[in-house]
Design a protein around this motif. Structure first.
Motif, PDB file in Angstrom:
ATOM      1  N   HIS A   1      60.286  25.057  63.952  1.00 36.51           N
ATOM      2  CA  HIS A   1      59.745  24.073  63.007  1.00 36.51           C
ATOM      3  C   HIS A   1      58.656  23.287  63.723  1.00 36.51           C
ATOM      4  O   HIS A   1      58.791  22.962  64.898  1.00 36.51           O
ATOM      5  N   LEU A   2      57.580  23.014  63.023  1.00 33.65           N
ATOM      6  CA  LEU A   2      56.557  22.150  63.586  1.00 33.65           C
ATOM      7  C   LEU A   2      55.854  21.394  62.484  1.00 33.65           C
ATOM      8  O   LEU A   2      55.893  21.796  61.315  1.00 33.65           O
ATOM      9  N   GLU A   3      55.255  20.301  62.863  1.00 35.22           N
ATOM     10  CA  GLU A   3      54.506  19.483  61.917  1.00 35.22           C
ATOM     11  C   GLU A   3      53.027  19.646  62.196  1.00 35.22           C
ATOM     12  O   GLU A   3      52.571  19.507  63.336  1.00 35.22           O
TER      13      GLU A   3
ATOM     14  N   ASP B   1      55.394  19.673  57.178  1.00 34.53           N
ATOM     15  CA  ASP B   1      56.481  20.314  57.912  1.00 34.53           C
ATOM     16  C   ASP B   1      56.497  21.812  57.619  1.00 34.53           C
ATOM     17  O   ASP B   1      56.591  22.223  56.463  1.00 34.53           O
TER      18      ASP B   1
ATOM     19  N   GLY C   1      58.260  25.646  58.634  1.00 28.51           N
ATOM     20  CA  GLY C   1      59.228  26.504  59.299  1.00 28.51           C
ATOM     21  C   GLY C   1      58.553  27.849  59.514  1.00 28.51           C
ATOM     22  O   GLY C   1      58.001  28.414  58.571  1.00 28.51           O
TER      23      GLY C   1
ATOM     24  N   ASN D   1      64.300  19.645  51.290  1.00 26.94           N
ATOM     25  CA  ASN D   1      63.151  18.954  51.866  1.00 26.94           C
ATOM     26  C   ASN D   1      61.885  19.573  51.300  1.00 26.94           C
ATOM     27  O   ASN D   1      61.942  20.450  50.438  1.00 26.94           O
TER      28      ASN D   1
ATOM     29  N   ALA E   1      59.515  21.187  53.100  1.00 26.46           N
ATOM     30  CA  ALA E   1      58.898  22.059  54.099  1.00 26.46           C
ATOM     31  C   ALA E   1      58.311  23.314  53.456  1.00 26.46           C
ATOM     32  O   ALA E   1      58.712  23.735  52.366  1.00 26.46           O
TER      33      ALA E   1
ATOM     34  N   TYR F   1      57.923  27.251  54.382  1.00 25.47           N
ATOM     35  CA  TYR F   1      58.485  28.260  55.272  1.00 25.47           C
ATOM     36  C   TYR F   1      57.606  29.512  55.242  1.00 25.47           C
ATOM     37  O   TYR F   1      57.363  30.086  54.175  1.00 25.47           O
TER      38      TYR F   1
ATOM     39  N   LYS G   1      48.520  20.306  49.872  1.00 22.50           N
ATOM     40  CA  LYS G   1      49.535  21.374  49.893  1.00 22.50           C
ATOM     41  C   LYS G   1      49.253  22.445  48.841  1.00 22.50           C
ATOM     42  O   LYS G   1      50.144  23.230  48.469  1.00 22.50           O
TER      43      LYS G   1
END
Length: 205
Positions: free
Chosen positions: A123-125, A130, A132, A145, A147, A149, A182
């Motif tokens: 996982h990284l920001e 966020d 995965g 959440n 995130a 992926y 996003k």
């Protein structure tokens, strides 16, 4: 006119890059996975036009060479890997690589010296988003959440948006993620990419 250009690109087996991609202004992530060497020239053109801020590759960098099954082909793998390395390393992007089952860790680290290389899920920001990252699809639903992926490897694991997050399988499409909004743009791989992944027909490079 855009549809005609897209049709012609598909007929010729080339990657179609829509105008909305060329017009992007904010920071973005380019996500690809399971890339056969036949794809590299199109990938180079996309990177030059998009100028991504980040590139995330979720494994099997030379997917026409099944290194896990044919380890004696390491020399051929490295030869193609150097071509992809030249494309990535000469871009301005920050590169992250999640190793696939057909990748060779020492070669990847040598040929992509500035990339961040993962041997397993991470996982990284990135710019407050966020992510995965893994070669394989997530095995279990995480706690709810927002995130995103990113993965590849298995074409039966479809891209989708759920209450747990957004799942993008880059075996299906090339993905461009605008970090501020996003917003996700999907591009079709050139005709013949899957055949090349499966070693069907004549391979380029």
């Amino acid at each position: 006119m855009p549809q005609l250009k897209k049709l012609l690109k598909n007929i010729l087996g080339n990657l179609y890059i829509p105008d909305e991609v060329l017009a992007l202004e904010g920071k973005n992530v380019l996500h690809v996975s399971d890339t056969p060497a036949l794809l590299y020239s199109d990938l180079k053109k996309l990177i030059e036009k998009l100028n991504p801020d980040y590139i995330i590759h979720t494994g099997d960098l030379v997917d026409n060479i099944k290194l896990e099954m044919y380890p004696n082909r390491l020399k051929d793998y490295r030869r193609s890997l150097k071509k992809l390395g030249a494309i990535f390393e000469h871009s301005a992007a920050r590169v992250y690589i999640a190793l696939g089952n057909h990748d060779h860790l020492p070669s990847v680290k040598e040929i992509f010296p500035t990339a961040v290389v993962f041997s397993g899920p991470e996982h990284l920001e990135i710019e407050g988003v966020d992510f995965g990252i893994s070669h394989y699809p997530p095995k279990a639903e995480p706690d709810g959440n927002e995130a995103i992926y990113l993965f590849g490897h298995d074409l039966t694991a479809l891209s989708e948006k759920t209450e747990h997050g957004t799942y993008l399988n880059a075996l299906e499409h090339i993905y461009i993620i605008e970090l501020e909004t996003k917003n996700i743009i999907s591009l079709n791989y050139p005709t013949g990419t899957n055949d090349s992944r499966l070693n069907k027909g004549k391979l380029g490079i």
